[in-house]
Design a protein around this motif. Structure first.
Motif, PDB file in Angstrom:
ATOM      1  N   VAL A  72       0.841  -1.214   0.000  1.00 29.11           N
ATOM      2  CA  VAL A  72       0.000   0.000   0.000  1.00 29.11           C
ATOM      3  C   VAL A  72       0.867   1.251   0.000  1.00 29.11           C
ATOM      4  CG1 VAL A  72      -1.672   1.312   1.338  1.00 29.11           C
ATOM      5  CG2 VAL A  72      -1.975  -1.147   1.022  1.00 29.11           C
ATOM      6  N   SER A  73       1.896   1.237   0.845  1.00 29.42           N
ATOM      7  CA  SER A  73       2.788   2.387   0.930  1.00 29.42           C
ATOM      8  C   SER A  73       3.477   2.645  -0.408  1.00 29.42           C
ATOM      9  CB  SER A  73       3.822   2.182   2.025  1.00 29.42           C
ATOM     10  OG  SER A  73       3.200   2.110   3.285  1.00 29.42           O
ATOM     11  N   ASP A  74       3.893   1.544  -1.059  1.00 27.90           N
ATOM     12  CA  ASP A  74       4.560   1.682  -2.354  1.00 27.90           C
ATOM     13  C   ASP A  74       3.613   2.273  -3.401  1.00 27.90           C
ATOM     14  OD1 ASP A  74       6.857   0.661  -1.288  1.00 27.90           O
ATOM     15  OD2 ASP A  74       6.588  -1.372  -2.089  1.00 27.90           O
ATOM     16  N   ILE A  86      -9.059   4.433  -5.121  1.00 26.28           N
ATOM     17  CA  ILE A  86      -8.616   3.300  -5.956  1.00 26.28           C
ATOM     18  C   ILE A  86      -7.589   2.467  -5.196  1.00 26.28           C
ATOM     19  CG2 ILE A  86      -7.383   2.701  -8.092  1.00 26.28           C
ATOM     20  CD1 ILE A  86      -8.565   5.271  -9.318  1.00 26.28           C
ATOM     21  N   GLN A  87      -6.694   3.138  -4.477  1.00 27.29           N
ATOM     22  CA  GLN A  87      -5.666   2.407  -3.740  1.00 27.29           C
ATOM     23  C   GLN A  87      -6.268   1.608  -2.579  1.00 27.29           C
ATOM     24  OE1 GLN A  87      -2.635   2.015  -4.679  1.00 27.29           O
ATOM     25  NE2 GLN A  87      -2.944   3.351  -6.440  1.00 27.29           N
ATOM     26  N   VAL A  88      -7.309   2.198  -1.966  1.00 28.24           N
ATOM     27  CA  VAL A  88      -7.977   1.464  -0.877  1.00 28.24           C
ATOM     28  C   VAL A  88      -8.603   0.187  -1.408  1.00 28.24           C
ATOM     29  CG1 VAL A  88      -9.866   1.544   0.771  1.00 28.24           C
ATOM     30  CG2 VAL A  88      -8.337   3.502   0.550  1.00 28.24           C
ATOM     31  N   GLU A  89      -9.206   0.296  -2.590  1.00 27.24           N
ATOM     32  CA  GLU A  89      -9.827  -0.900  -3.166  1.00 27.24           C
ATOM     33  C   GLU A  89      -8.759  -1.928  -3.532  1.00 27.24           C
ATOM     34  OE1 GLU A  89     -13.024  -1.706  -3.374  1.00 27.24           O
ATOM     35  OE2 GLU A  89     -13.332   0.132  -2.211  1.00 27.24           O
ATOM     36  N   HIS A  90      -7.650  -1.406  -4.048  1.00 24.25           N
ATOM     37  CA  HIS A  90      -6.557  -2.316  -4.373  1.00 24.25           C
ATOM     38  C   HIS A  90      -6.075  -3.036  -3.107  1.00 24.25           C
ATOM     39  CE1 HIS A  90      -2.954  -3.906  -6.229  1.00 24.25           C
ATOM     40  NE2 HIS A  90      -2.203  -3.298  -5.262  1.00 24.25           N
ATOM     41  N   ASN A  93      -8.532  -5.911  -2.012  1.00 26.19           N
ATOM     42  CA  ASN A  93      -8.385  -7.195  -2.718  1.00 26.19           C
ATOM     43  C   ASN A  93      -7.123  -7.949  -2.264  1.00 26.19           C
ATOM     44  OD1 ASN A  93     -10.710  -6.665  -4.216  1.00 26.19           O
ATOM     45  ND2 ASN A  93      -9.577  -5.559  -5.822  1.00 26.19           N
ATOM     46  N   LEU A  94      -6.051  -7.168  -2.160  1.00 27.64           N
ATOM     47  CA  LEU A  94      -4.789  -7.801  -1.759  1.00 27.64           C
ATOM     48  C   LEU A  94      -4.849  -8.357  -0.338  1.00 27.64           C
ATOM     49  CD1 LEU A  94      -1.779  -8.346  -2.325  1.00 27.64           C
ATOM     50  CD2 LEU A  94      -1.296  -6.051  -1.431  1.00 27.64           C
ATOM     51  N   PHE A  95      -5.371  -7.562   0.555  1.00 29.76           N
ATOM     52  CA  PHE A  95      -5.444  -7.939   1.966  1.00 29.76           C
ATOM     53  C   PHE A  95      -6.346  -9.154   2.165  1.00 29.76           C
ATOM     54  CE2 PHE A  95      -5.188  -5.585   6.330  1.00 29.76           C
ATOM     55  CZ  PHE A  95      -4.498  -6.672   6.840  1.00 29.76           C
ATOM     56  N   GLY A  96      -7.414  -9.192   1.361  1.00 29.94           N
ATOM     57  CA  GLY A  96      -8.341 -10.329   1.515  1.00 29.94           C
ATOM     58  C   GLY A  96      -7.665 -11.656   1.230  1.00 29.94           C
ATOM     59  N   ARG A  97      -6.869 -11.655   0.126  1.00 33.59           N
ATOM     60  CA  ARG A  97      -6.189 -12.912  -0.228  1.00 33.59           C
ATOM     61  C   ARG A  97      -5.160 -13.320   0.851  1.00 33.59           C
ATOM     62  NH1 ARG A  97      -6.209 -10.398  -5.292  1.00 33.59           N
ATOM     63  NH2 ARG A  97      -3.985  -9.844  -5.070  1.00 33.59           N
ATOM     64  N   ILE A  98      -4.454 -12.307   1.339  1.00 33.49           N
ATOM     65  CA  ILE A  98      -3.417 -12.606   2.340  1.00 33.49           C
ATOM     66  C   ILE A  98      -4.047 -13.043   3.660  1.00 33.49           C
ATOM     67  CG2 ILE A  98      -1.595 -11.585   3.732  1.00 33.49           C
ATOM     68  CD1 ILE A  98      -0.863  -9.894   1.297  1.00 33.49           C
ATOM     69  N   GLU A 115      -8.700  12.633   9.272  1.00 30.68           N
ATOM     70  CA  GLU A 115      -8.025  13.876   8.935  1.00 30.68           C
ATOM     71  C   GLU A 115      -7.565  13.870   7.475  1.00 30.68           C
ATOM     72  OE1 GLU A 115      -4.851  14.494  11.661  1.00 30.68           O
ATOM     73  OE2 GLU A 115      -6.165  14.577  13.430  1.00 30.68           O
ATOM     74  N   ILE A 116      -7.429  12.693   6.905  1.00 34.64           N
ATOM     75  CA  ILE A 116      -7.053  12.582   5.496  1.00 34.64           C
ATOM     76  C   ILE A 116      -8.299  12.649   4.622  1.00 34.64           C
ATOM     77  CG2 ILE A 116      -5.988  11.076   3.761  1.00 34.64           C
ATOM     78  CD1 ILE A 116      -3.997  12.362   5.629  1.00 34.64           C
ATOM     79  N   SER A 117      -9.309  11.886   5.025  1.00 35.45           N
ATOM     80  CA  SER A 117     -10.551  11.890   4.219  1.00 35.45           C
ATOM     81  C   SER A 117     -11.702  11.483   5.115  1.00 35.45           C
ATOM     82  CB  SER A 117     -10.426  10.915   3.048  1.00 35.45           C
ATOM     83  OG  SER A 117     -11.670  10.808   2.383  1.00 35.45           O
ATOM     84  N   GLU A 118     -12.751  12.302   5.061  1.00 36.91           N
ATOM     85  CA  GLU A 118     -13.942  11.957   5.832  1.00 36.91           C
ATOM     86  C   GLU A 118     -14.847  11.038   5.037  1.00 36.91           C
ATOM     87  OE1 GLU A 118     -15.879  15.496   7.066  1.00 36.91           O
ATOM     88  OE2 GLU A 118     -14.279  16.079   8.456  1.00 36.91           O
ATOM     89  N   ASP A 119     -14.622  10.988   3.719  1.00 36.89           N
ATOM     90  CA  ASP A 119     -15.519  10.156   2.891  1.00 36.89           C
ATOM     91  C   ASP A 119     -14.964   8.744   2.726  1.00 36.89           C
ATOM     92  OD1 ASP A 119     -17.211  12.321   2.553  1.00 36.89           O
ATOM     93  OD2 ASP A 119     -16.048  13.059   0.833  1.00 36.89           O
ATOM     94  N   ILE A 120     -13.692   8.711   2.522  1.00 36.90           N
ATOM     95  CA  ILE A 120     -13.082   7.378   2.323  1.00 36.90           C
ATOM     96  C   ILE A 120     -12.635   6.876   3.695  1.00 36.90           C
ATOM     97  CG2 ILE A 120     -11.275   6.093   1.155  1.00 36.90           C
ATOM     98  CD1 ILE A 120     -11.238   8.293  -0.977  1.00 36.90           C
ATOM     99  N   LYS A 121     -13.353   5.903   4.166  1.00 40.48           N
ATOM    100  CA  LYS A 121     -13.099   5.422   5.536  1.00 40.48           C
ATOM    101  C   LYS A 121     -12.221   4.182   5.564  1.00 40.48           C
ATOM    102  CE  LYS A 121     -17.460   7.290   7.258  1.00 40.48           C
ATOM    103  NZ  LYS A 121     -18.744   6.986   7.922  1.00 40.48           N
ATOM    104  N   GLY A 122     -12.117   3.463   4.488  1.00 44.31           N
ATOM    105  CA  GLY A 122     -11.358   2.206   4.472  1.00 44.31           C
ATOM    106  C   GLY A 122     -12.286   0.993   4.506  1.00 44.31           C
ATOM    107  N   PHE A 123     -11.823  -0.122   5.087  1.00 45.37           N
ATOM    108  CA  PHE A 123     -12.656  -1.324   5.144  1.00 45.37           C
ATOM    109  C   PHE A 123     -12.314  -2.128   6.403  1.00 45.37           C
ATOM    110  CE2 PHE A 123      -8.947  -2.223   2.503  1.00 45.37           C
ATOM    111  CZ  PHE A 123      -8.401  -3.326   3.135  1.00 45.37           C
ATOM    112  N   TRP A 124     -13.274  -3.003   6.762  1.00 36.48           N
ATOM    113  CA  TRP A 124     -13.115  -3.897   7.935  1.00 36.48           C
ATOM    114  C   TRP A 124     -13.871  -5.171   7.647  1.00 36.48           C
ATOM    115  CZ3 TRP A 124     -15.735  -3.205  13.345  1.00 36.48           C
ATOM    116  CH2 TRP A 124     -15.218  -4.182  14.237  1.00 36.48           C
TER     117      TRP A 124
END
Length: 844
Positions: A72-74, A86-90, A93-98, A115-124
């Protein structure tokens, strides 16, 4: 005073105890040290193995999170802000397989910092049984102060520290479960973006740690770098606090990463291994269990040593018994010897010091017994004649009086004998001639009363006790002893014996003295009658006889055997001698031996020709010297071979008469002198003989054994011992006279057997008889025939049991006495087996 057995046992047991104590101390220290080392290695090895397993698990979780974080950092490098979603979605998918391939994952997430984004929260994503990972609504972070690390720690701690971190167990309200998590911060252009993390089910970690166990109740737990419990099988916080406090402040540091501490009153030890994530894996167990292995070993060792001690004590006692038992037997035998009883039994015959001592003691006792018996015989014997003396008579009288008082005395008779005119002999010819008179008179009495004891109770007075065969012939024997030889008118001074007899009667006699007085009266009457009826030579005639010519002839008419193969020679010599002697004839050596054996005790002299058929004179002489009944008969050799004189004298002849015969008076003088010498030798013979059985005594028997060895150089000769089994019991039950009768019967049997097989016999002492003879092939049959011949009386055959011991090829043992010791050992070996008649000596 302690016995040797006690002292020896205590000494050996003390040595064993000291030895075992030293060995036990060394063993206990060694086992303890080895046990401690083994326990230390085990607890450290268990910690290392557990740490390796946890490291692998933690590493897999960290690797999964770091991989996602790195990717993700890369991807954020050079990414415009609008591509964040787009990177969060990427990453989704990657995290799910791992996460799917990582064991124990309960949830995985990527939470964007508001503080970075109020709309894009990530996933759990949360794992649901049977359905796999399902997306879950993310936590609303806006409701928390992200600068406060006490709340929402999975997000706030990585954001604050900027590093990946393992969080201790915590309860997630969304899942309603206890979890642990590993969280890594994600940056974009050095700006914190959010947190990527994995929550692991606490039960998964619990199982991993619970698989680490040691001993019976040992367990493992994990602390973080601040000694805060990350996992512990005991979930009670107070208990956790107590144990961590004890570990942090231990009683003892045993080694590197190894402490001893007290927890809830229980001594424990713990070893720890630092984990790569900063945590520490502890493995602990009670000291009692850690030490149980070597304490059990020590316990088993002590039991084994106790068993060894018990076995050693038992073995020592048994070994001590083997040593002290023969010593006890020796002590008991010494007490018996001290009490005067020499008939003891010592069976120990091993070739060791005690065996040597036992054999030496037995030999010493035997020698002492023999010396005492000899001393008693000497004390009870008359030195001049060799018969029993006045002391022996008094002892015998006391015993008989005891039997009379009991009313158990059997019939007997006393004969009192007195030599007539002994005073005149002493006055005319001196006491030496008088002593000769007494000896000759005693010899005559002993020969006539051959089965009865004779006592010399005064100067020329003798008492004879008649029992058995002599008692049955008492009147005839008394007539013989008082008979006047030859022409009464030619009787010399001291030549006759007066005798009187009295028979014991229960109604008349209440003591031996009464019988004695009656016999003495009868003897006195007989003496008076003989004085009145005999006409002695005149004093002038008596005075004309010189000392050298005076030959007191006490025996009744002598008997001479003439042995010559020429009938003319026999008749000529017989005619010349028959006026003074009774004559027997034999035409050859074999006939001569037969005549002598058929007339034992009656032939006083043998006139023997050397040149004869069948057996010549030398062969007859040689065979006579090996027969104890014939060896004492004097032999005068007649031959024309003058050169044979010395050889004949060497092999047993007493005198030598050449052919043709010299003057008849010379022949008669030589014959008379030989008979006189023989009578003197006969007196000596009584010192060689056992008075009860007339067998050779022990001392002279051994001399004749040497003669036998010389005569039979190339033959196998056997030493035989015979005794009565439990003889003392026989005499106690049936009386001493019965016992003496038994011994006389055995003595007669030994004589007969010796003649039959060409041996010589002896009564050693008590009930022990010895026989030396050429080897016989069938002793079983020989001894059974002997017993049948000896015990013709059924009562005696039932009551008396003999045992024989045979030491074959006895000449192999140079010591003559030792030959018969071995024969007696063989006889003693079967004393407890009445069915066995004889036994060979077997070299041990």
């Amino acid at each position: 005073m302690h016995s040797i057995r006690t002292k020896f046992t205590l000494t050996v047991v003390s040595v064993i105890l000291i030895t075992l104590s030293i060995a036990t101390a060394i063993s206990v220290v060694s086992i303890k040290n080895l046990g401690r080392e083994d326990a230390d290695q085990m607890i450290h090895l268990t910690a290392k193995m557990g740490a390796m397993n946890l490291e692998q698990y933690f590493e897999s979780v960290e690797q999964s999170v770091r991989t996602v974080s790195m990717l993700v950092s890369d991807s954020f490098e050079g990414m415009p802000y609008e591509d964040l979603e787009i990177q969060v979605e990427h990453a989704r998918n990657l995290f799910g397989r791992i996460a799917y391939n990582t064991n124990g994952v309960l949830t995985y997430y990527f939470r964007i910092d508001p503080e970075i984004s109020e709309d894009i929260k990530g996933f759990w994503y949360v794992y649901q049984d049977g359905e796999g990972f399902k997306e879950h609504e993310v936590t609303d972070i806006t409701q928390y102060d992200t600068s406060d690390t006490s709340a929402l720690v999975w997000f706030t701690v990585p954001k604050l520290t900027g590093e990946g971190v393992w969080l201790p167990p915590y309860h997630t309200e969304n899942l309603g479960a206890q979890v642990i998590s590993y969280n890594v911060p994600v940056y974009w252009k050095d700006q914190f973006v959010g947190v990527i993390g994995i929550e692991i089910d606490y039960e998964m970690l619990k199982k991993e740690v619970e698989n680490i166990s040691i001993f019976k109740s040992g367990y493992a737990f994990i602390l973080d770098e601040n000694s805060v419990v990350f996992y512990h099988p005991l979930l009670d916080s107070e208990q956790l606090s107590l144990e961590t406090t004890a570990i942090n402040d231990p009683e003892q540091f045993i080694g590197i990463n190894h402490v001893r501490y007290n927890y809830e009153g229980i001594e424990k030890e713990a070893a720890w291994i630092p984990l790569s994530n900063g945590m520490r894996l502890y493995v602990c167990a009670p000291v009692s269990e850690i030490n149980s292995r070597w304490t059990d070993m020590i316990g088993k060792l002590l039991i084994a040593l106790l068993v060894i001690l018990v076995i050693s004590i038992i073995a020592t006692l048994r070994f001590t018994d083997r040593i002290t038992k023969p010593l006890d037997d020796l002590t008991e035998a010494a007490k018996q010897v001290d009490a005067g009883n020499y008939d003891f039994t010592l069976n120990y015959d091993k070739d060791d010091e005690i065996g040597i001592l036992t054999r030496t003691f037995k030999q010493l006792a035997a020698n002492t017994k023999e010396k005492i018996a000899k001393a008693r015989r000497v004390a009870a014997s008359d030195s001049l004649t060799g018969v029993k003396n006045k002391y022996a008579y008094a002892e015998w009288e006391e015993n008989i009086n005891t039997e009379i008082k009991k009313g158990e005395q059997k019939p007997f008779a006393l004969v009192l004998c007195d030599i007539n005119n002994l005073k005149e002999v002493n006055d005319l010819y001196g006491h030496k001639a008088g002593d000769t008179c007494i000896r000759n008179g005693c010899a005559k009495i002993c020969r006539i009363f051959s089965h009865s004891p004779v006592f010399r109770v005064g100067g020329d007075e003798f008492v004879v006790l008649l029992t058995g065969a002599d008692y049955l012939q008492r009147k005839e024997l008394v007539e013989r002893v008082t008979a006047v030889p030859g022409d009464p008118s030619k009787v010399r001074v001291g030549e006759t014996i007066a005798a009187g007899m009295a028979e014991y009667s229960k109604t008349k006699h209440d003591s031996v003295q009464k019988v004695f007085e009656e016999a003495d009266s009868a003897m006195y009457n007989r003496k008076q009658h003989m004085k009145e009826s005999l006409v002695p030579k005149s004093d002038n005639d008596i005075g004309a006889i010189t000392d050298s010519e005076y030959i007191p002839v006490i025996h009744d008419r002598k008997q001479i055997l003439i042995v010559d193969d020429l009938e003319t020679n026999r008749e000529i010599l017989g005619d010349l001698l028959q006026s003074e002697y009774g004559i027997f004839y034999a035409a050859d050596g074999e006939e001569a031996l037969e005549v002598m054996r058929n007339n034992i005790g009656d032939i006083d002299l043998v006139i023997l020709d050397l040149q004869m058929p069948k057996k010549n004179g030398k062969e007859v002489l040689a065979e006579m010297q090996l027969d104890e009944d014939l060896m004492l008969i004097p032999v005068v050799v007649i031959t024309v071979d003058q050169e044979s004189e010395l050889e004949c004298l060497k092999i047993g002849a007493m005198d030598f008469i050449p052919k043709p015969y010299p003057d008849i008076d010379i022949v008669k003088a030589r014959i008379a002198k030989c008979i006189e010498l023989s009578e003197d030798r006969e007196l000596i013979r009584y010192t060689e003989r056992d008075k009860l059985t007339t067998l050779l005594n022990r001392e002279y028997f051994f001399r004749y054994v040497s003669r036998f060895d010389h005569a039979y150089k190339d033959a196998v000769l056997d030493a035989i011992a015979c005794d009565v089994n439990r003889y003392h019991t026989v005499t106690k039950e049936y009386g001493r006279q019965y016992g003496e009768r038994v011994l006389r019967c055995i003595g007669e049997g030994i004589k007969t057997l010796a003649r039959e097989i060409g041996g010589i016999g002896c009564r050693e002492d008590g009930d022990t008889f010895l026989l030396y003879c050429p080897h016989q092939d069938d002793y079983e049959q020989l001894f059974r025939e002997f017993v049948a011949h000896v015990f013709t009386d059924n009562e005696m055959a039932e009551n008396i049991h003999l045992r024989f011991g045979v030491f074959t090829d006895a000449k192999q043992e140079k010591d003559i006495e030792e030959r018969f010791v071995r024969a007696k050992i063989a006889a003693d070996s079967i004393k407890d087996d009445p069915q066995k008649l004889f036994e060979y000596y077997r070299q041990s």
